[in-house]
Scaffold this active site. Structure first.
Site, PDB file in Angstrom:
ATOM      1  N   TYR A   1      -8.111 -12.997 -17.280  1.00  0.00           N
ATOM      2  CA  TYR A   1      -6.708 -12.925 -16.871  1.00  0.00           C
ATOM      3  C   TYR A   1      -5.795 -12.497 -18.016  1.00  0.00           C
ATOM      4  O   TYR A   1      -4.745 -11.891 -17.767  1.00  0.00           O
ATOM      5  CB  TYR A   1      -6.267 -14.254 -16.241  1.00  0.00           C
TER       6      TYR A   1
ATOM      7  N   VAL B   1       0.170  -9.991  -7.908  1.00  0.00           N
ATOM      8  CA  VAL B   1       0.569 -10.999  -8.887  1.00  0.00           C
ATOM      9  C   VAL B   1       1.342 -10.372 -10.043  1.00  0.00           C
ATOM     10  O   VAL B   1       1.701 -11.068 -10.997  1.00  0.00           O
ATOM     11  CB  VAL B   1      -0.663 -11.767  -9.413  1.00  0.00           C
ATOM     12  N   ASP B   2       1.604  -9.070  -9.982  1.00  0.00           N
ATOM     13  CA  ASP B   2       2.422  -8.425 -11.022  1.00  0.00           C
ATOM     14  C   ASP B   2       3.906  -8.597 -10.722  1.00  0.00           C
ATOM     15  O   ASP B   2       4.290  -9.094  -9.662  1.00  0.00           O
ATOM     16  CB  ASP B   2       2.053  -6.934 -11.152  1.00  0.00           C
TER      17      ASP B   2
ATOM     18  N   HIS C   1       0.384 -14.848  -3.444  1.00  0.00           N
ATOM     19  CA  HIS C   1      -0.807 -15.109  -4.250  1.00  0.00           C
ATOM     20  C   HIS C   1      -0.453 -15.490  -5.684  1.00  0.00           C
ATOM     21  O   HIS C   1      -1.313 -15.434  -6.569  1.00  0.00           O
ATOM     22  CB  HIS C   1      -1.742 -13.906  -4.233  1.00  0.00           C
TER      23      HIS C   1
ATOM     24  N   THR D   1      -2.064  -2.182   1.583  1.00  0.00           N
ATOM     25  CA  THR D   1      -2.885  -3.369   1.800  1.00  0.00           C
ATOM     26  C   THR D   1      -4.270  -2.980   2.326  1.00  0.00           C
ATOM     27  O   THR D   1      -4.423  -1.975   3.025  1.00  0.00           O
ATOM     28  CB  THR D   1      -2.227  -4.332   2.800  1.00  0.00           C
TER      29      THR D   1
ATOM     30  N   GLU E   1      -5.108   5.390   2.761  1.00  0.00           N
ATOM     31  CA  GLU E   1      -6.005   5.698   3.873  1.00  0.00           C
ATOM     32  C   GLU E   1      -5.986   4.519   4.832  1.00  0.00           C
ATOM     33  O   GLU E   1      -5.458   3.459   4.498  1.00  0.00           O
ATOM     34  CB  GLU E   1      -7.419   5.952   3.351  1.00  0.00           C
TER      35      GLU E   1
ATOM     36  N   ALA F   1       1.488   5.973  -2.089  1.00  0.00           N
ATOM     37  CA  ALA F   1       2.668   5.163  -1.757  1.00  0.00           C
ATOM     38  C   ALA F   1       3.925   5.689  -2.424  1.00  0.00           C
ATOM     39  O   ALA F   1       5.016   5.645  -1.838  1.00  0.00           O
ATOM     40  CB  ALA F   1       2.426   3.705  -2.166  1.00  0.00           C
TER      41      ALA F   1
END
Length: 237
Positions: A57, A97-98, A113, A181, A208, A224
């Protein structure tokens, strides 16, 4: 749908940050294709080998700190401001989580999350902003316990965060959009079907088709950073 969305629910996943250099998880070559999540992203892994988990992490945290928001993040921040100025709401629910949504200008981001740039004490439960590496030599700033700090992220086997707020916002939405997602992680992957059951129009914006692409009313495919701004412009945002 006709007219501007006044209560837009946006669910984002790893694909929205991929163009900022942050890895996805379930794609070919994604993080979990290269690393065993059971050895790196579970409470049991942390209990068995905290140093290895924390090192993993730390590497990811450094990547987040070095990354920059892209055009998709900025487009969502603009849309949030536009809707808010007219008395509506964009509820931004992210699986990421950014902090790239926040750095792009989004003011209200719900991290289901957790957040990698925060640390949680396993002794007292307090959460602290944390941008540096994390080790067992660190003490909790709140209770001063040594060696019990962990990333404030949701690991496999743990409950996602803010579920009540997410469910409430989804019930009030008049458009549901999923961006980047995989459609493979629940409960997030189930939100499109909840939206449709409530009569809310749905759209997928993705590189996709996702695992649950068939559940969406509409779709826009491509990077995106290009597709999301164009789609939001179609909505008048």
């Amino acid at each position: 749908m006709t007219g501007h969305p006044t209560n837009l629910f946006v669910l984002t996943g790893a694909g929205v940050s991929a163009e900022s250099g942050l890895g996805t998880f379930r794609d070919r070559g994604g993080i979990w294709a290269r690393f065993d999540p059971m050895k790196l992203a579970t409470p049991e892994a942390y209990a068995a080998d905290a140093d290895t988990v924390l090192d993993f992490y730390d590497h990811r945290r450094r990547g987040v700190v070095a990354a920059e928001p892209n055009a998709a993040h900025r487009a969502l921040a603009r849309a949030e401001a536009w809707i808010a100025a007219r008395g509506g709401r964009l509820f931004l629910c992210t699986q990421n989580v950014d902090d790239l949504h926040e750095r792009a200008g989004s003011r209200a981001v719900t991290h289901m999350h957790g957040e990698l740039l925060k640390a949680r004490c396993c002794a007292c439960g307090s959460v602290t902003p944390w941008r540096a590496d994390l080790s067992r030599t660190d003490r909790c700033p709140a209770c001063f316990t040594l060696g019990r700090m962990r990333p404030d992220v949701v690991w496999f086997g743990e409950m996602p965060m803010h579920l009540d707020a997410i469910e409430a916002a989804l019930a009030e939405a008049n458009l549901f959009v999923a961006v980047g997602t995989s459609g493979a992680v629940y409960p997030a992957a189930g939100y499109v079907r909840q939206a449709r059951a409530l009569g809310i129009p749905t759209c997928e914006v993705n590189l996709e088709p996702s695992d649950n692409a068939a559940a969406f009313d509409d779709a826009r495919y491509g990077p995106a950073s290009a597709v999301l701004p164009r789609y939001l412009a179609e909505l008048g945002l």
